[in-house]
Design an enzyme around this catalytic site. Structure first.
Site, PDB file in Angstrom:
ATOM      1  CD  GLN A   1      41.614  38.292  20.996  1.00  0.00           C
ATOM      2  OE1 GLN A   1      40.964  39.251  20.594  1.00  0.00           O
ATOM      3  NE2 GLN A   1      42.169  37.431  20.156  1.00  0.00           N
TER       4      GLN A   1
ATOM      5  CG  MET B   1      53.133  33.375   7.191  1.00  0.00           C
ATOM      6  SD  MET B   1      54.186  34.774   6.904  1.00  0.00           S
ATOM      7  CE  MET B   1      55.130  34.158   5.511  1.00  0.00           C
ATOM      8  CB  SER B   2      51.240  32.531  13.737  1.00  0.00           C
ATOM      9  OG  SER B   2      51.028  32.929  15.072  1.00  0.00           O
ATOM     10  CB  SER B   3      51.879  37.727  15.634  1.00  0.00           C
ATOM     11  OG  SER B   3      51.169  38.412  14.627  1.00  0.00           O
TER      12      SER B   3
ATOM     13  CG  MET C   1      45.089  40.844  18.247  1.00  0.00           C
ATOM     14  SD  MET C   1      44.917  39.994  19.814  1.00  0.00           S
ATOM     15  CE  MET C   1      45.946  38.565  19.540  1.00  0.00           C
TER      16      MET C   1
ATOM     17  CG  HIS D   1      48.560  40.444   9.833  1.00  0.00           C
ATOM     18  ND1 HIS D   1      49.656  40.185  10.638  1.00  0.00           N
ATOM     19  CD2 HIS D   1      47.474  40.041  10.535  1.00  0.00           C
ATOM     20  CE1 HIS D   1      49.235  39.655  11.772  1.00  0.00           C
ATOM     21  NE2 HIS D   1      47.931  39.555  11.740  1.00  0.00           N
TER      22      HIS D   1
ATOM     23  CE  LYS E   1      47.865  31.461  12.183  1.00  0.00           C
ATOM     24  NZ  LYS E   1      47.666  30.983  13.558  1.00  0.00           N
TER      25      LYS E   1
ATOM     26  CG  LEU F   1      50.857  44.556  10.605  1.00  0.00           C
ATOM     27  CD1 LEU F   1      50.693  45.665   9.575  1.00  0.00           C
ATOM     28  CD2 LEU F   1      49.506  43.939  10.945  1.00  0.00           C
ATOM     29  CG  HIS F   2      52.140  37.447   9.938  1.00  0.00           C
ATOM     30  ND1 HIS F   2      51.182  37.050   9.038  1.00  0.00           N
ATOM     31  CD2 HIS F   2      51.612  37.189  11.164  1.00  0.00           C
ATOM     32  CE1 HIS F   2      50.147  36.559   9.671  1.00  0.00           C
ATOM     33  NE2 HIS F   2      50.369  36.642  10.968  1.00  0.00           N
TER      34      HIS F   2
HETATM   35  O1  PAF Z   1      42.775  37.265  14.862  1.00  0.00           O
HETATM   36  C1  PAF Z   1      43.113  38.241  15.541  1.00  0.00           C
HETATM   37  O2  PAF Z   1      44.157  38.842  15.322  1.00  0.00           O
HETATM   38  C2  PAF Z   1      42.200  38.676  16.669  1.00  0.00           C
HETATM   39  O3  PAF Z   1      41.578  37.601  17.279  1.00  0.00           O
HETATM   40  C3  PAF Z   1      41.177  39.746  16.251  1.00  0.00           C
HETATM   41  C4  PAF Z   1      40.189  39.183  15.227  1.00  0.00           C
HETATM   42  C5  PAF Z   1      41.876  40.955  15.678  1.00  0.00           C
HETATM   43  C6  PAF Z   1      40.365  40.189  17.472  1.00  0.00           C
HETATM   44  O4  PAF Z   1      41.176  40.716  18.454  1.00  0.00           O
END
Ligand code: PAF
Length: 287
Positions: A61, A184-186, A30, A37, A149, A33-34
């Protein structure tokens, strides 16, 4: 590096690559990027001839009241990082390109999506599987890389691919952590000051659990009680769940064994963080 926004253009690009005998490696994201990714891209670069990165903040989602609008976005910065990582194509569609007027088809994996994050975020995994399935049909990768994660997400995607006979190899990659342990997470950009510090309680809880298991603790309830108490000491922490589950079924386990995964979801202020770890090293195939 090309940036493609159109579904049909991306499909043509992938078909041409396949016709030329190229292996397509795919990293769906999504964006924002970190390092986590980037580690997926690095592995994808090694495994594929054509490396495709998708950047799409998927509306289906996110639940009502969640951070869809506020989710961090910076395509220019992402494109610079992607180019450095050797990405060949960024697929960055708009929401209306992915879900045009009249869109009506959703993928629902049953049984393992109602628990854990699925219980707190109803409909979340239906959105994830729907978009991942669409992305697979558009990008037509030979292999796709996901971070461990999002443990439940990975389990759900593996189930979907198995059940749907989707010809894509799914590769889970280790959790990438900040030097102080925070996964790590956005969404980490939402954390500031003392909350950034308090967020460390997730990785500290994992460390404590692993140490206790290493010296013989096998009772899940005792371990969970201990970790719950530890996390609750943080003033801004609100536990969503602390669970010990079987790695495949995601069912709670009373006794810890080599299939046990500790799964945590904790709000620090309004930021929801997740983390996980196998509890016994010897059987840590995915991490
Ligand atoms: O993990 C994510 O970043 C999202 O859930 C994904 C797999 C790209 C689907 O939108």
């Amino acid at each position: 590096m090309d940036i493609i926004n159109s579904v049909s253009e991306m499909q043509q690009r992938s078909l041409a690559a396949r016709a030329a005998g190229q292996r397509i490696a795919f990293v769906p994201t999504m964006g924002f990027l970190h390092q986590g990714h980037l580690s997926l891209l690095e592995e994808g670069r090694k495994r594929g001839d054509l490396l495709v990165l998708s950047i799409f903040v998927n509306p289906t989602q996110f639940g009502q009241g969640e951070d869809y609008e506020d989710y961090p976005r910076d395509l220019q910065r992402d494109a610079e990082l992607a180019a450095q990582a050797g990405v060949d194509v960024i697929f960055a569609p708009t929401a209306s390109e992915m879900y045009p007027k009249g869109y009506a088809t959703y993928i629902d994996v049953e049984g393992i999506t109602e628990t854990l994050c699925g219980a707190s975020r109803p409909g979340h995994f239906r959105g994830v599987t729907t978009v991942v399935n669409k992305l697979f049909n558009i990008v037509q990768p030979h292999l796709a890389l996901f971070g461990n994660k999002d443990f439940q997400q990975l389990a759900v995607i593996r189930r979907m691919v198995l059940d749907q006979n989707t010809p894509v190899e799914i590769i889970g990659m280790p959790i990438f952590r900040e030097p102080d342990g925070l996964a790590m997470s956005s969404r980490n950009v939402y954390l500031s000051g003392s909350r950034r510090q308090q967020a460390l309680v997730l990785s500290q809880a994992i460390e404590t659990a692993r140490q206790l298991v290493a010296v013989g603790e096998t009772d899940s309830a005792a371990l969970i009680a201990n970790l719950t108490e530890m996390i609750s000491r943080q003033p801004d922490a609100q536990i969503d769940y602390v669970r010990i589950c079987h790695q495949l079924s995601l069912q709670d386990q009373e006794q810890i064994d080599s299939d046990s995964v500790l799964l945590l979801a904790v709000f620090i202020g309004s930021t929801r963080l997740i983390d996980n770890s196998f509890l016994l090293d010897a059987t840590n195939p995915a991490q």
